[in-house]
Design an enzyme around this catalytic site. Structure first.
Site, PDB file in Angstrom:
ATOM      1  N   HIS A 115     -38.845  41.455  44.110  1.00 45.88           N
ATOM      2  CA  HIS A 115     -40.209  41.716  44.580  1.00 45.88           C
ATOM      3  C   HIS A 115     -40.137  42.398  45.932  1.00 45.88           C
ATOM      4  CE1 HIS A 115     -44.314  41.475  45.735  1.00 45.88           C
ATOM      5  NE2 HIS A 115     -44.144  40.488  46.590  1.00 45.88           N
ATOM      6  N   HIS A 117     -42.776  44.934  48.835  1.00 46.74           N
ATOM      7  CA  HIS A 117     -44.084  45.486  49.163  1.00 46.74           C
ATOM      8  C   HIS A 117     -43.899  46.958  49.546  1.00 46.74           C
ATOM      9  CE1 HIS A 117     -45.376  41.158  50.380  1.00 46.74           C
ATOM     10  NE2 HIS A 117     -45.498  41.351  49.080  1.00 46.74           N
ATOM     11  N   ASP A 140     -36.887  58.404  31.740  1.00 44.46           N
ATOM     12  CA  ASP A 140     -35.545  57.832  31.656  1.00 44.46           C
ATOM     13  C   ASP A 140     -35.546  56.344  32.000  1.00 44.46           C
ATOM     14  OD1 ASP A 140     -34.478  60.323  31.071  1.00 44.46           O
ATOM     15  OD2 ASP A 140     -33.758  60.696  33.116  1.00 44.46           O
ATOM     16  N   HIS A 180     -51.114  43.524  45.292  1.00 45.09           N
ATOM     17  CA  HIS A 180     -49.965  42.763  45.783  1.00 45.09           C
ATOM     18  C   HIS A 180     -48.749  43.670  45.958  1.00 45.09           C
ATOM     19  CE1 HIS A 180     -47.486  38.770  45.438  1.00 45.09           C
ATOM     20  NE2 HIS A 180     -47.048  39.554  46.403  1.00 45.09           N
ATOM     21  N   TYR A 234     -26.503  58.333  28.395  1.00 39.99           N
ATOM     22  CA  TYR A 234     -26.221  58.639  29.807  1.00 39.99           C
ATOM     23  C   TYR A 234     -26.250  57.384  30.666  1.00 39.99           C
ATOM     24  CZ  TYR A 234     -26.785  60.489  34.518  1.00 39.99           C
ATOM     25  OH  TYR A 234     -26.632  60.745  35.841  1.00 39.99           O
TER      26      TYR A 234
END
Length: 237
Positions: A115, A117, A140, A180, A234
């Site tokens: 997580h 910001h 991709d 958030h 790839y």
């Protein structure tokens, strides 16, 4: 450091020690790529105690709450179970631990959660707007648009529920939780950190593109082709 892990077998303690090393090192990648400020953001990795056993015997390693990135070491990482209870460590776990634990409980293929910001991805989250798949890099890495998850308050598993609801059945390893910021998942913490870096990059690039005009979407058939090649050929090298 507490000695709660002494109750576990030696191979489990060794796996936890390895995860602490890895998660500590990966946290350095977040400020390196400009994805966090101060103590915000976190990386976690699942440690499976017994692959054949019940999920509540799984563990996760995560950053402690309120500790600056310069202070992080393998020893400061904390260990929790999948109910977000502290199992080992001297500090309180990240405030996002319940969200991470919920993801691990309900998405068994996930081995790492991140997580941040990061600025551009969070700006899209503030608008509750998916990042449209207008770049081959996005096709991709994400297999389409980067989706938006619901608004959820911090403190329980509400964020985790939103992540799972949004990403279950999706090819994207990233979700923009409304108002958030981005959460990313991967087969391990390294893959989740890569997704966090990439989601910020494409959010920034598509934002800049929109300053010039409306980005041109990629046809779904081309997205599918690009994703299949990258993930199965790839991207495996």
């Amino acid at each position: 450091m507490s000695t709660t892990l002494d109750a576990y077998a030696a191979d489990v303690r060794a796996a936890v020690a390895d995860a602490r090393e890895k998660v500590s090192a990966l946290h350095a990648e977040l400020p390196r790529w400009g994805l966090v400020v101060w103590t915000a953001g976190n990386v976690s990795q699942r440690v499976v105690v017994d692959p054949a056993g019940p999920s509540e015997r799984d563990l996760l390693v995560i950053k402690p709450s309120g500790v600056t990135y310069d202070e992080l070491t393998p020893e400061t990482m904390v260990v929790c179970d999948l109910q977000a209870n502290l199992v080992d460590g001297d500090r309180a776990p990240s405030s996002d631990t319940a969200a991470h634990a919920y993801v691990y409980t309900h998405l068994p293929h996930v081995g790492g959660v991140v997580h941040t910001h990061s600025t551009y991805a969070t700006a899209w989250a503030a608008r509750a707007e998916p990042v449209p798949c207008a770049l081959t890099m996005m096709a991709d890495e994400f297999g389409g648009d980067i989706p938006v998850g619901p608004f959820a308050l911090i403190g329980d598993d509400s964020i985790g529920r939103g992540i799972v609801e949004t990403l279950r059945g999706s090819r994207s390893p990233a979700v923009l939780m409304r108002n958030h910021g981005p959460f990313t998942i991967g087969k391990d913490a390294t893959a989740a950190v890569k997704a966090a870096v990439m989601v910020e990059e494409v959010a920034r690039t598509v934002h800049i593109s929109r300053q010039l005009g409306e980005p041109l979407p990629i046809a779904q058939s081309d997205i599918d082709s690009l994703y299949a090649r990258y993930q199965n050929v790839y991207g495996q090298h």
